[in-house]
Write an enzyme that holds these catalytic residues in place. Structure first.
Site, PDB file in Angstrom:
ATOM      1  N   ARG A   1      -6.822   2.629   2.502  1.00 60.14           N
ATOM      2  CA  ARG A   1      -7.089   1.218   2.772  1.00 60.14           C
ATOM      3  C   ARG A   1      -6.731   0.786   4.194  1.00 60.14           C
ATOM      4  O   ARG A   1      -6.788  -0.400   4.522  1.00 60.14           O
ATOM      5  CB  ARG A   1      -6.319   0.366   1.754  1.00 60.14           C
ATOM      6  CG  ARG A   1      -6.748   0.600   0.319  1.00 60.14           C
ATOM      7  CD  ARG A   1      -5.736   0.091  -0.690  1.00 60.14           C
ATOM      8  NE  ARG A   1      -4.547   0.949  -0.726  1.00 60.14           N
ATOM      9  CZ  ARG A   1      -3.539   0.799  -1.570  1.00 60.14           C
ATOM     10  NH1 ARG A   1      -3.584  -0.182  -2.471  1.00 60.14           N
ATOM     11  NH2 ARG A   1      -2.493   1.622  -1.543  1.00 60.14           N
TER      12      ARG A   1
ATOM     13  N   HIS B   1       0.816  -1.207   0.000  1.00 62.16           N
ATOM     14  CA  HIS B   1       0.000   0.000   0.000  1.00 62.16           C
ATOM     15  C   HIS B   1       0.853   1.261   0.000  1.00 62.16           C
ATOM     16  O   HIS B   1       0.370   2.331  -0.376  1.00 62.16           O
ATOM     17  CB  HIS B   1      -0.929   0.000   1.209  1.00 62.16           C
ATOM     18  CG  HIS B   1      -2.017  -1.019   1.122  1.00 62.16           C
ATOM     19  ND1 HIS B   1      -2.980  -1.174   2.091  1.00 62.16           N
ATOM     20  CD2 HIS B   1      -2.302  -1.949   0.167  1.00 62.16           C
ATOM     21  CE1 HIS B   1      -3.814  -2.141   1.747  1.00 62.16           C
ATOM     22  NE2 HIS B   1      -3.405  -2.639   0.587  1.00 62.16           N
TER      23      HIS B   1
END
Length: 684
Positions: free
Chosen positions: A336, A198
């Site tokens: 996220r 990420h």
């Protein structure tokens, strides 16, 4: 460039201005038609599994113009190939950078005057002085080989001799569940992998101007839609009477020269802690306290620091019943962060860690202002993220032999990395879309319970998705950490738990609404690879200088018979095998947990990430570099120590926190783990 011909008619790379303007007008009309069709189409319902997934990957609304330019690039390319077929093979020579529509985007980075700043930019720009846009957020992924679209421009990859098998069929027949634990690695191995994934990758999809998501299963004739089709014998079809799974195509990236579609990376490509700090200035400022260089936090009822909160009840995570108790999902450097409880916990640990370092630096250097303290702390924490990733994650992932051959090994000497400004560090399309998604196969169906119950109790994986609320309960942080450390992962192979192939992002079990079917992460991974035009698996073996594959029998040298039989039943020709499915079906290399193709492509990316970063922690690349004494301290870093000192009261952990405790990885009392000494940062 533009020139005048003898007839005083403007020529744009061999195309008259009149014709270019006509193409532009048609392209804009097509975009308007698409936008109108999406607004009229049914929308995905709030807080359904599909809605949650879309919110994880959707494009920020303030960047909608970039999405629009990407679609316009597609339309212009298709127009000129259609109207001037002789231009198909040199379409990339058509430069649109000076056109009014594209000018601002194309000049936004190329025209930057890069100074030798001491600290990284938030968006990654000017890391490479000669190529300011390399690795910058909101720029296209890098291609290692040309894409293969069905129409040569943008349509998802299709079969060479027949239609590709439906992605969901590939999941059910090749990627079924087969639970075999890998007792070398614990769940924290997968969580750290997700954390750094990420940090460097975030593929974007487009949402509507009003923030809604179009339902592709309920729409027709929308180019952005590419739904996953289910057959009548599919378990989800049988249980929920549904024939379709929502899937929206990735946002096309603008191109300053025409050519096949590319996709956008929303993150910086650098392993720079942007998952903690954000990759755009607006978000990075929201995450700061602007006091003593520290990050913003909220404080729990028992006086512990938590992440700042997001009070948006439409963010796909927040729940009205939790909000009524004053408990919200969290805000972090990456949208996220709330996707699973253990990932949220790691975000919290790293923000606490930043604030701990910042406070110590302030004590050492009381004259430093907030900005100086923040930037120096960010640099230290980023260096530690890099060191942990290459020392604790990549060694067991790739194996020492591969680490050595790609020069990824962490050296004991201080300055041991030679920055190379000819290496483009941008994340490759295949890495983001396929290769580094291998970790989804590691996910277990059952987790050691983080709840205050017996030590042998287990909880379904689905219960940790979009459920950060246990962090509000006193004492839960340490139990969640120990849940990750005490749960082993599945072997990295072609098999996946049904928790991610049938129950991904399902509604909580105690929901009062009718239960909605979960998503299939594996089918979406396969579909995304086709959406991005990734060439078939055999071509990637050629890229990696591996023995070529020309027929199914050639697979016997590096796959088991059962895998080959399943692939042969699904694909009409070996050339059509998807990269994701083919690479995960390979027998692991000795010393690695993956087969040769995935190992090669992952190692190739991390080589770019290391040697293409001017600010890499142990590179002597200029006056902004860390000193030798500072690097020596950074190389004492362990994730185990960071978790120990930033948890509530963890007392004992495995020395390598990503591996299961064993004879070679013994549990260690936290007080016995070495911490870094910040004295080399003192200016007193």
């Amino acid at each position: 460039m533009c020139v005048w011909d003898s007839g005083k008619s403007l020529i744009w790379n061999g195309i008259s201005k009149i014709e270019f303007d006509k193409a532009l007008q048609q392209g804009l009309e097509k975009l308007k038609e698409e936008e109108d069709a999406m607004m009229r189409s049914p929308k995905v319902l709030l807080n359904t599994p599909s809605y949650r997934h879309f919110r994880l990957v959707s494009f920020p609304e303030n960047y909608n113009n970039i999405s629009r330019l990407g679609q316009l690039s597609d339309e212009l390319t298709k127009y000129f190939i259609r109207e001037k077929p002789d231009r198909r093979f040199n379409i990339s020579s058509v430069n649109v950078a000076e056109n009014e529509e594209f000018k601002e985007y194309c000049r936004s980075s190329k025209s930057q005057i890069c100074l030798h700043h001491q600290y990284r930019s938030i968006d990654g720009s000017c890391n490479n002085i000669k190529h300011p846009d390399w690795g910058t957020s909101m720029r296209p992924f890098l291609r290692l080989m040309p894409p293969e679209y069905c129409d040569g421009v943008s349509e998802p990859r299709c079969g060479s001799r027949a239609e590709l098998p439906p992605a969901r069929d590939v999941t059910l027949k090749l990627h079924r569940a087969n639970y075999k634990s890998d007792h070398r690695f614990n769940f924290m191995f997968a969580v750290w992998g997700q954390f750094i994934d990420h940090d460097i990758t975030a593929t974007a999809i487009t949402r509507l101007i009003n923030g809604q998501m179009v339902s592709c299963c309920g729409s027709t004739g929308i180019d952005k839609c590419y739904p996953v089709i289910l057959s009548e014998d599919d378990p989800i079809f049988i249980l929920y009477n549904t024939t379709c799974m929502e899937f929206v195509r990735s946002t096309p990236a603008p191109r300053c020269t025409l050519g096949p579609r590319e996709q956008l990376n929303q993150q910086t490509s650098f392993l720079d802690g942007s998952v903690i700090y954000g990759s755009n200035v607006e978000l990075s400022r929201r995450l700061r306290s602007f006091q003593g260089g520290r990050m913003a936090v909220t404080v729990s009822e028992d006086g512990k620091d938590l992440l700042p909160v997001s009070i948006d009840l439409t963010d796909g995570c927040n729940r009205e019943e939790e909000a009524a108790k004053g408990r919200y999902c969290f805000l972090a450097g990456d949208v996220r962060a709330n996707e699973n409880l253990h990932l949220t916990t790691l975000h919290l640990i790293m923000v606490r860690h930043h604030n701990r370092i910042a406070s110590q630096l302030q004590q050492l250097n009381p004259k430093w202002d907030d900005e100086r303290t923040y930037q120096e702390t960010r640099r230290i924490v980023t260096a530690q993220v890099q060191h942990i990733t290459y020392r604790e994650l990549l060694v067991p992932l790739l194996g020492e032999k591969v680490m050595e051959s790609y020069d990824l090994t962490v050296r004991t000497s201080t300055y041991s990395t030679v920055y190379d400004d000819t290496i483009n560090p941008s994340i490759t399309n295949n890495f983001a879309t396929s290769s580094f998604r291998f970790a989804h196969s590691l996910l277990p169906g059952l987790m050691k319970s983080y709840e205050n119950t017996s030590p042998d109790s287990l909880t379904l994986l689905r219960k940790i998705f979009f459920n950060p609320f246990p962090l509000y309960t006193p004492g839960s942080l340490d139990r969640i950490l120990m849940s990750a450390v005490g749960t082993d992962v599945q072997k990295a192979n072609r098999f996946f738990t049904t928790e991610v192939t049938q129950h991904l992002f399902e509604e909580p079990q105690n929901s009062t609404e009718p239960k909605k079917c979960g998503l299939d992460l594996v089918s979406m991974n396969i579909q995304r690879g086709r959406d991005h035009g990734l060439p078939g698996y055999p071509k990637w073996r050629v890229y990696c200088n591996l023995p070529p594959v020309k027929e199914f029998n050639d697979l016997k040298k590096f796959m088991d018979d059962e895998s080959i039989e399943a692939l042969q039943r699904l694909y009409k020709t070996v050339d059509d095998i998807d990269l994701y499915s083919g690479s995960l079906s390979e027998t692991p290399l000795k010393g690695s947990i993956l087969g040769p193709t995935a190992t090669c492509l992952i190692a190739e990316q991390f080589r770019r990430t290391k040697f293409g970063d001017r600010f890499w922690y142990d590179a002597n690349a200029g006056p902004h570099s860390l000193t030798s004494d500072q690097i020596r301290e950074i190389k004492k870093t362990t994730l185990a120590r960071i978790v120990c000192v930033n948890s509530d009261d963890v007392k004992e952990v495995p020395e390598n926190l990503l591996l299961f405790s064993s004879i070679s990885n013994k549990n260690v009392q936290c007080e016995h783990l070495a911490d870094i000494d910040l004295a080399p940062w003192s200016e007193m």
